[in-house]
Design a protein around this motif. Structure first.
Motif, PDB file in Angstrom:
ATOM      1  N   LEU A   1      21.600  24.327   6.975  1.00 46.57           N
ATOM      2  CA  LEU A   1      20.297  23.670   6.965  1.00 46.57           C
ATOM      3  C   LEU A   1      19.308  24.625   7.630  1.00 46.57           C
ATOM      4  O   LEU A   1      19.594  25.174   8.697  1.00 46.57           O
ATOM      5  CB  LEU A   1      20.339  22.354   7.734  1.00 46.57           C
ATOM      6  CG  LEU A   1      21.139  21.236   7.056  1.00 46.57           C
ATOM      7  CD1 LEU A   1      21.194  20.017   7.956  1.00 46.57           C
ATOM      8  CD2 LEU A   1      20.530  20.855   5.718  1.00 46.57           C
ATOM      9  N   VAL A   2      18.176  24.835   6.992  1.00 46.38           N
ATOM     10  CA  VAL A   2      17.186  25.781   7.508  1.00 46.38           C
ATOM     11  C   VAL A   2      15.885  25.030   7.764  1.00 46.38           C
ATOM     12  O   VAL A   2      15.338  24.391   6.863  1.00 46.38           O
ATOM     13  CB  VAL A   2      16.948  26.927   6.497  1.00 46.38           C
ATOM     14  CG1 VAL A   2      15.907  27.892   7.030  1.00 46.38           C
ATOM     15  CG2 VAL A   2      18.256  27.654   6.212  1.00 46.38           C
ATOM     16  N   LEU A   3      15.431  25.092   9.000  1.00 44.35           N
ATOM     17  CA  LEU A   3      14.204  24.408   9.403  1.00 44.35           C
ATOM     18  C   LEU A   3      13.098  25.452   9.480  1.00 44.35           C
ATOM     19  O   LEU A   3      13.266  26.477  10.140  1.00 44.35           O
ATOM     20  CB  LEU A   3      14.442  23.781  10.775  1.00 44.35           C
ATOM     21  CG  LEU A   3      13.571  22.623  11.210  1.00 44.35           C
ATOM     22  CD1 LEU A   3      13.661  21.487  10.214  1.00 44.35           C
ATOM     23  CD2 LEU A   3      14.010  22.141  12.580  1.00 44.35           C
ATOM     24  N   GLU A   4      11.993  25.189   8.795  1.00 46.16           N
ATOM     25  CA  GLU A   4      10.920  26.187   8.745  1.00 46.16           C
ATOM     26  C   GLU A   4       9.616  25.546   9.204  1.00 46.16           C
ATOM     27  O   GLU A   4       9.200  24.523   8.666  1.00 46.16           O
ATOM     28  CB  GLU A   4      10.783  26.686   7.304  1.00 46.16           C
ATOM     29  CG  GLU A   4       9.697  27.707   7.087  1.00 46.16           C
ATOM     30  CD  GLU A   4       9.543  28.036   5.611  1.00 46.16           C
ATOM     31  OE1 GLU A   4      10.071  29.078   5.193  1.00 46.16           O
ATOM     32  OE2 GLU A   4       8.920  27.250   4.875  1.00 46.16           O
ATOM     33  N   GLY A   5       8.999  26.129  10.222  1.00 50.36           N
ATOM     34  CA  GLY A   5       7.693  25.661  10.684  1.00 50.36           C
ATOM     35  C   GLY A   5       6.625  26.622  10.206  1.00 50.36           C
ATOM     36  O   GLY A   5       6.698  27.814  10.479  1.00 50.36           O
ATOM     37  N   GLU A   6       5.656  26.099   9.445  1.00 48.07           N
ATOM     38  CA  GLU A   6       4.555  26.940   8.953  1.00 48.07           C
ATOM     39  C   GLU A   6       3.296  26.544   9.703  1.00 48.07           C
ATOM     40  O   GLU A   6       2.812  25.426   9.552  1.00 48.07           O
ATOM     41  CB  GLU A   6       4.294  26.646   7.473  1.00 48.07           C
ATOM     42  CG  GLU A   6       5.153  27.364   6.493  1.00 48.07           C
ATOM     43  CD  GLU A   6       4.709  27.043   5.068  1.00 48.07           C
ATOM     44  OE1 GLU A   6       3.742  27.657   4.596  1.00 48.07           O
ATOM     45  OE2 GLU A   6       5.325  26.165   4.451  1.00 48.07           O
ATOM     46  N   ILE A   7       2.785  27.439  10.510  1.00 48.21           N
ATOM     47  CA  ILE A   7       1.522  27.153  11.198  1.00 48.21           C
ATOM     48  C   ILE A   7       0.399  27.608  10.282  1.00 48.21           C
ATOM     49  O   ILE A   7       0.358  28.760   9.866  1.00 48.21           O
ATOM     50  CB  ILE A   7       1.460  27.913  12.540  1.00 48.21           C
ATOM     51  CG1 ILE A   7       2.492  27.333  13.508  1.00 48.21           C
ATOM     52  CG2 ILE A   7       0.070  27.848  13.129  1.00 48.21           C
ATOM     53  CD1 ILE A   7       2.155  25.980  14.066  1.00 48.21           C
TER      54      ILE A   7
END
Length: 635
Positions: A90-96
């Protein structure tokens, strides 16, 4: 406690957090407690939190879930993970985004076995169930050490003790007649069907209505269970057959008639993929109600008393008459092809029987040739099973001639029914040709299907250029366009996806002979085993040059040629198939070379990367020109 966060010092970048290798041979549920905080109200480029599934052997990550709504409290997301034999991460990606005041925080990620709609209400996140707030009547958590209700239960059902928890709704604050409390489950994210069971207690002084509904994404409610008005002083088990082929919420609703109504308590919601009643019927598979007509008419048939209405035909690749939509050189259906002595014709194509009370989305492609009046040339009817009731649900109004155009229709009927495609024409002088291809049926409304996350590795160019970038933007570049290209006798008249969408092409008028344009994918993950690349290309025009596809491996300067076409190929969109392997990271490059004249507009559309070998194989990977300029229709 602790949490992890991404703040604006990484403006415009992505923060990525990856899980260890996971296995889930059983169905499991991922719960994520998160918050996106911002001080500005609206931002053109908001922050996003994305969760991806990275499966072994796949070059692309599958987007499971995405959120961009800011909130001032922690939120919970629940996502079903289907059982699989493959390892995954599972890959969690935060895009600011561009907003300076944003931060994204994640408090907890938890994977539990079982379905997301199951709950025993023992944990404080309540499995993602939410109460729809009402000024007077609401669902509350009961049990534990909470003693805040006049009609509290002695024990919950899970632990059978005073310390266990359950949900309850009490009539003590009812002000108005028929006030309603709703407890809403997390959305089902994968198709499930089987038996939903729960325990409830009911104490009533006056009538209580306790109902369970399914609600789909378009807001349509379907009642699946209702209490009979017997008194239940103890926990009673309720079981109900449950079918959610597309995303749905389960809603537990209680309505009281007075403040002395009593209470309802709920506990231990669980789900089993086997129906409660001994239903052995196989669930309806919508694939059986579609057809691309390559082999035969599939499950469609004609009524012979109408005469020869629809014929299954094919056209060889040529520059005068368009071929089918599926591959450009396969079979499709054509109405009014054989000249008869009658002044007009009628063709009815009946589909297979569809079950009642399900929401469907019907999609198909049609093309019209030579009509003076469009109206009535093609219509879609719903026939109820007894063939007495028929309803027209779609008819063609106006459309560009000779372009495969997609139509989509959502419908839901209480009774079993059939879809019927009707083409008719009263007088011979008005009649043209109607072509039909690639009929598909899916569960859920078409609008709901549009909200679904795109499948990984697919690019239709409808929104942007997806994973592709240009080596050099400038005169020799690929352009994203809809509609026909500016030069006559070259280029497509519409895209392949819908007929009215976008495609990528080179504009030969802005280029010189031999000039190249490169469309390069971002680096893709290498995998062991074969991969299949499908795409559609359009090479029409007397001066057409070359279209090539290359594979470039990471750390290697050499570009390996995979596929090439030279010169004019067809007036149709043609399908290209490439099977390739790369165990290191790689890029795919589409290279177009402008030909001898301005009639050299080359286009591509609908690119799809898939793991595993191609199901069909193209005989020729490198070819020039089309074999013959036949444009006869073959029956």
């Amino acid at each position: 406690g602790h949490y992890i966060s991404v703040d604006t010092s990484y403006k415009g970048e992505k923060a990525v957090l990856s899980s260890p290798d996971l296995y889930s041979e059983e169905w499991s549920c991922v719960r994520l407690i998160y918050q996106i905080a911002t001080t500005s109200d609206t931002s053109p480029d908001p922050a996003r939190l994305n969760l991806y599934l990275r499966q072994e052997g796949e070059s692309f990550d599958r987007l499971l879930w995405s959120a961009k709504e800011p909130s001032d409290s922690w939120l919970i997301a629940s996502l079903d993970l289907m059982n699989s034999t493959k390892k995954y991460k599972l890959v969690l990606e935060g895009e600011i985004g561009q907003d300076k005041s944003t931060s994204i925080a994640v408090f907890e990620i938890k994977i539990t076995s079982g379905y997301c709609i199951e709950c025993d209400f023992e944990e404080n996140h309540l499995c993602g169930y939410v109460n729809r707030w009402n000024p007077n009547v609401n669902w509350f958590v009961g049990g534990g050490n909470i003693r805040n209700s006049q009609s509290i239960l002695p024990k919950d059902h899970t632990l059978n003790s005073a310390l266990g928890h359950y949900m309850y709704v009490d009539s003590v604050y009812v002000k108005h007649f028929q006030e309603v409390a709703q407890l809403i489950s997390p959305k089902t994210m994968a198709p499930i069907s089987g038996c939903l069971s729960f325990y409830y207690q009911l104490k009533q002084e006056s009538s209580i209505v306790f109902t369970v509904y399914l609600r789909d994404m378009s807001g349509f409610y379907e009642e699946i269970w209702k209490t009979d008005n017997a008194l239940n002083a103890d926990w009673a088990l309720a079981e109900v057959d449950f079918n959610a082929p597309y995303p749905m919420e389960v809603i537990f609703e209680v309505a009281f008639n007075s403040a002395k109504g009593g209470y309802v308590a709920l506990d231990d919601i669980s789900f089993s993929p086997v129906y409660c009643s001994n239903q052995t019927g196989t669930p309806f598979n919508p694939v059986n109600a579609g057809c691309n007509f390559e082999e035969d008419l599939c499950n469609f048939y004609q009524d012979h008393k109408d005469g020869p209405g629809w014929s299954r035909v094919k056209v060889k690749r040529n520059v005068y008459r368009a071929g089918d939509h599926t591959t450009g050189f396969g079979y499709y259906l054509l109405a009014n092809t054989k000249f008869t002595s009658q002044p007009g014709y009628i063709g009815r194509l009946y589909g297979p029987t569809l079950p009642g009370n399900l929401q469907f989305c019907l999609r198909f492609y049609y093309a019209l040739y030579g009509f003076f009046k469009m109206s009535g040339s093609l219509a879609v009817y719903i026939f109820e099973e007894n063939h007495v009731v028929q309803e027209k649900i779609w008819s063609v109004l106006d459309s560009p001639k000779g372009v495969w155009t997609q139509a989509e229709i959502s419908f839901k009927k209480p009774m079993p029914c059939k879809v019927v495609f009707v083409s008719w024409c009263k007088s011979f002088w008005d009649c043209g040709l109607v072509a039909l291809d690639d009929i598909s049926l899916s569960l859920g409304s078409c609008q709901a299907a549009d909200l679904l996350l795109p499948s990984p590795g697919e690019c239709t160019f409808e929104k942007d250029e997806c994973v592709f970038t240009q080596k050099k933007r400038g005169r020799g570049s690929w352009h994203r366009k809809r509609g026909p290209t500016p030069t006559s006798y070259t280029g497509p008249r519409g895209d392949h996806t819908t007929g009215v969408g976008y495609y990528m092409y080179i504009e030969a008028s802005n280029m010189v002979y031999g000039q190249r344009a490169y469309l390069v994918s971002r680096p893709l993950r290498g995998t062991s085993g074969k991969q299949c690349l499908t795409f559609f290309y359009h090479m029409y025009g007397a001066g057409t040059g070359l279209l090539s596809v290359y594979l470039k491996k990471e750390g290697d300067d050499e570009e390996i040629p995979l596929w090439r076409r030279t010169g004019e190929q067809s007036i149709s969109w043609l399908r290209g198939l490439i099977e390739y392997e790369s165990d290191t990271n790689y890029q795919i490059i589409f290279e177009a070379i402008r030909g001898v004249s301005i009639r050299s507009d080359t286009a591509i559309d609908d690119i799809l990367f898939q793991a595993g070998p191609c199901l069909e194989v193209e005989e020729i990977q490198f070819s020039s020109g089309y074999p013959d300029s036949l444009n006869e229709i073959e029956y």
